[in-house]
Design a protein around this motif. Structure first.
Motif, PDB file in Angstrom:
ATOM      1  N   ARG A  25      33.590 -39.286 -49.529  1.00  0.00           N
ATOM      2  CA  ARG A  25      34.954 -38.780 -49.321  1.00  0.00           C
ATOM      3  C   ARG A  25      35.634 -39.493 -48.159  1.00  0.00           C
ATOM      4  O   ARG A  25      36.863 -39.480 -48.055  1.00  0.00           O
ATOM      5  CB  ARG A  25      34.936 -37.267 -49.119  1.00  0.00           C
ATOM      6  CG  ARG A  25      34.462 -36.796 -47.767  1.00  0.00           C
ATOM      7  CD  ARG A  25      34.415 -35.291 -47.681  1.00  0.00           C
ATOM      8  NE  ARG A  25      33.849 -34.868 -46.408  1.00  0.00           N
ATOM      9  CZ  ARG A  25      33.448 -33.632 -46.148  1.00  0.00           C
ATOM     10  NH1 ARG A  25      33.536 -32.677 -47.074  1.00  0.00           N
ATOM     11  NH2 ARG A  25      32.952 -33.314 -44.965  1.00  0.00           N
ATOM     12  N   ALA A  26      34.825 -40.157 -47.304  1.00  0.00           N
ATOM     13  CA  ALA A  26      35.391 -40.957 -46.213  1.00  0.00           C
ATOM     14  C   ALA A  26      35.696 -42.381 -46.670  1.00  0.00           C
ATOM     15  O   ALA A  26      36.101 -43.214 -45.849  1.00  0.00           O
ATOM     16  CB  ALA A  26      34.427 -40.984 -45.026  1.00  0.00           C
ATOM     17  N   GLY A  27      35.475 -42.668 -47.956  1.00  0.00           N
ATOM     18  CA  GLY A  27      35.840 -43.962 -48.509  1.00  0.00           C
ATOM     19  C   GLY A  27      34.725 -44.979 -48.567  1.00  0.00           C
ATOM     20  O   GLY A  27      34.970 -46.147 -48.895  1.00  0.00           O
ATOM     21  N   LEU A  28      33.486 -44.586 -48.282  1.00  0.00           N
ATOM     22  CA  LEU A  28      32.366 -45.521 -48.260  1.00  0.00           C
ATOM     23  C   LEU A  28      31.616 -45.497 -49.592  1.00  0.00           C
ATOM     24  O   LEU A  28      31.559 -44.469 -50.265  1.00  0.00           O
ATOM     25  CB  LEU A  28      31.407 -45.177 -47.120  1.00  0.00           C
ATOM     26  CG  LEU A  28      32.019 -45.186 -45.717  1.00  0.00           C
ATOM     27  CD1 LEU A  28      30.968 -44.852 -44.675  1.00  0.00           C
ATOM     28  CD2 LEU A  28      32.676 -46.525 -45.399  1.00  0.00           C
ATOM     29  N   ASP A  29      31.033 -46.642 -49.942  1.00  0.00           N
ATOM     30  CA  ASP A  29      30.212 -46.736 -51.148  1.00  0.00           C
ATOM     31  C   ASP A  29      28.815 -46.215 -50.853  1.00  0.00           C
ATOM     32  O   ASP A  29      28.202 -46.569 -49.837  1.00  0.00           O
ATOM     33  CB  ASP A  29      30.133 -48.185 -51.620  1.00  0.00           C
ATOM     34  CG  ASP A  29      31.471 -48.680 -52.156  1.00  0.00           C
ATOM     35  OD1 ASP A  29      32.225 -47.858 -52.697  1.00  0.00           O
ATOM     36  OD2 ASP A  29      31.750 -49.889 -52.026  1.00  0.00           O
ATOM     37  N   VAL A  30      28.301 -45.383 -51.759  1.00  0.00           N
ATOM     38  CA  VAL A  30      27.037 -44.687 -51.546  1.00  0.00           C
ATOM     39  C   VAL A  30      26.128 -44.896 -52.749  1.00  0.00           C
ATOM     40  O   VAL A  30      26.571 -44.781 -53.898  1.00  0.00           O
ATOM     41  CB  VAL A  30      27.270 -43.168 -51.353  1.00  0.00           C
ATOM     42  CG1 VAL A  30      25.950 -42.442 -51.121  1.00  0.00           C
ATOM     43  CG2 VAL A  30      28.240 -42.907 -50.213  1.00  0.00           C
ATOM     44  N   VAL A 174      33.218 -40.757 -40.405  1.00  0.00           N
ATOM     45  CA  VAL A 174      33.195 -40.001 -41.657  1.00  0.00           C
ATOM     46  C   VAL A 174      33.536 -38.527 -41.448  1.00  0.00           C
ATOM     47  O   VAL A 174      33.357 -37.706 -42.346  1.00  0.00           O
ATOM     48  CB  VAL A 174      31.829 -40.141 -42.376  1.00  0.00           C
ATOM     49  CG1 VAL A 174      31.567 -41.603 -42.714  1.00  0.00           C
ATOM     50  CG2 VAL A 174      30.681 -39.555 -41.555  1.00  0.00           C
ATOM     51  N   GLY A 175      34.032 -38.186 -40.267  1.00  0.00           N
ATOM     52  CA  GLY A 175      34.540 -36.850 -40.042  1.00  0.00           C
ATOM     53  C   GLY A 175      33.534 -35.826 -39.572  1.00  0.00           C
ATOM     54  O   GLY A 175      33.836 -34.624 -39.549  1.00  0.00           O
ATOM     55  N   GLN A 176      32.339 -36.282 -39.165  1.00  0.00           N
ATOM     56  CA  GLN A 176      31.355 -35.352 -38.629  1.00  0.00           C
ATOM     57  C   GLN A 176      31.562 -35.184 -37.124  1.00  0.00           C
ATOM     58  O   GLN A 176      32.405 -35.849 -36.512  1.00  0.00           O
ATOM     59  CB  GLN A 176      29.937 -35.847 -38.933  1.00  0.00           C
ATOM     60  CG  GLN A 176      29.631 -35.991 -40.422  1.00  0.00           C
ATOM     61  CD  GLN A 176      29.821 -34.719 -41.213  1.00  0.00           C
ATOM     62  OE1 GLN A 176      30.877 -34.497 -41.803  1.00  0.00           O
ATOM     63  NE2 GLN A 176      28.810 -33.871 -41.260  1.00  0.00           N
ATOM     64  N   SER A 177      30.801 -34.286 -36.519  1.00  0.00           N
ATOM     65  CA  SER A 177      30.907 -34.015 -35.090  1.00  0.00           C
ATOM     66  C   SER A 177      29.553 -34.284 -34.442  1.00  0.00           C
ATOM     67  O   SER A 177      28.716 -33.386 -34.332  1.00  0.00           O
ATOM     68  CB  SER A 177      31.325 -32.555 -34.869  1.00  0.00           C
ATOM     69  OG  SER A 177      31.382 -32.245 -33.488  1.00  0.00           O
ATOM     70  N   PRO A 178      29.293 -35.543 -34.032  1.00  0.00           N
ATOM     71  CA  PRO A 178      27.961 -35.881 -33.522  1.00  0.00           C
ATOM     72  C   PRO A 178      27.762 -35.491 -32.063  1.00  0.00           C
ATOM     73  O   PRO A 178      28.694 -35.544 -31.257  1.00  0.00           O
ATOM     74  CB  PRO A 178      27.918 -37.403 -33.677  1.00  0.00           C
ATOM     75  CG  PRO A 178      29.339 -37.832 -33.501  1.00  0.00           C
ATOM     76  CD  PRO A 178      30.165 -36.728 -34.130  1.00  0.00           C
TER      77      PRO A 178
END
Length: 313
Positions: A25-30, A174-178
């Protein structure tokens, strides 16, 4: 401009699927892989269903576009050979992880980050079979990471500073909170805090102070209301007229007495049986999956609310 990270997920279970959602969802290929062919085959459909729920909650715009960035590979080498970041999501078994990380090292480039989702095993416990231990790190999410943003980034003494920096930056991207766990400690930060709370909750249940339902209600309707948007230190800072120092002077003696009075660990078969009996009398196990779905939908609604509130601050 640096190339976008290419992500490989090793393990197509609940955590692996949620990680795939986070990155895609952050636009990266997985690319997802798993030794269990049935689990791997079912993973995209399960991710699709989650993405549709996220769309309904206003947290994803186009589920099909996100899903298009996720592919499955039955072969480990094929899944990770071009990855710049690998997220391992296997069982909590240090020896198994040790063998897997040695294989991942052999099948990836020298700059690929090799991260584990482990809930409590420090990296130095599973990097021993690697030739170059500098690439191994822990990136421990909260279940499910697609809805709860915290990630504990926990290097070993051998982890290169550049690997730490790249992992922290990727999680932010990617929108996480590290958070950075600055030294190795079993359980990291989250599960040490959660463990302290669970230990006390089990003691209260064991000693007949309150029922399991009322202990859960205390968290849900009490502490949890504040803890949804602030931590324990900010809480006490706001709970006394002159801040945390004032709170410590007022209530520190009580907390010290409580801590000194705590006895041996309460994880006995008798206490767990009592807990399970109370939980199952309220919610039969055959309702477990539906309850998990309801939890996730509530987390989606809470996430949407907190995002909106943050935008208004």
């Amino acid at each position: 401009m640096p190339k976008p990270e290419r992500i490989a997920i090793v393990g197509a279970g609940l955590i692996g699927r949620a990680w795939a959602t986070v990155f895609a969802r952050a636009g990266l290929d997985v690319t997802i892989t798993d030794i269990d062919a049935a689990s791997l085959a079912a993973s995209r459909e399960r991710i699709r269903a989650t993405l549709e729920d996220l769309r309904d909650a206003g947290l994803v715009g186009d589920p099909a576009a996100v899903l298009s960035r996720i592919r499955c590979a039955g072969d480990l080498g094929e899944a990770v050979e071009t990855a710049s970041y690998v997220q391992e999501c296997g069982p909590e078994d240090a020896e198994l992880k040790s063998r897997l990380f040695a294989e991942l090292e052999a099948r990836t480039g020298p700059d690929t980050i090799l991260a584990s989702s482990t809930s409590g095993i420090v990296a130095s416990k599973f990097n021993g079979q690697m030739q170059d231990r500098s690439r191994a790190i822990v990136a421990h999410p909260v279940n499910p990471p697609s809805l709860i943003p915290l990630v504990e980034v926990a290097p070993s003494p051998d982890t290169a500073a550049g690997i730490v920096d790249r992992t922290m930056a990727l999680m932010e991207q990617v929108g996480q909170s590290p958070i950075l766990v600055r030294r190795e400690v079993e359980g990291f930060v989250l599960n040490r805090l959660q463990g302290a709370l669970l230990n006390e909750a089990l003691r209260l249940l064991r000693d007949g102070v309150a029922s399991a339902a009322d202990i859960d209600r205390t968290m849900r309707d009490g502490l949890g209301r504040r803890w949804a948007f602030m931590g324990p230190f900010e809480t006490i800072d706001l709970n006394a007229p002159n801040g945390a120092g004032d709170y410590a002077r007022r209530y520190g003696p009580i907390y010290r007495r409580l801590d000194e009075a705590r006895d041996a660990q309460p994880w006995t078969a008798e206490v767990i049986d009592r807990l399970v009996d109370q939980l199952r009398s309220a919610d039969p196990i055959d309702a477990h999956e539906a309850r998990c779905d309801r939890r996730d939908r509530r987390l989606m609604a809470l996430t949407a609310h907190l995002q909106h509130a943050s935008d208004q601050d």
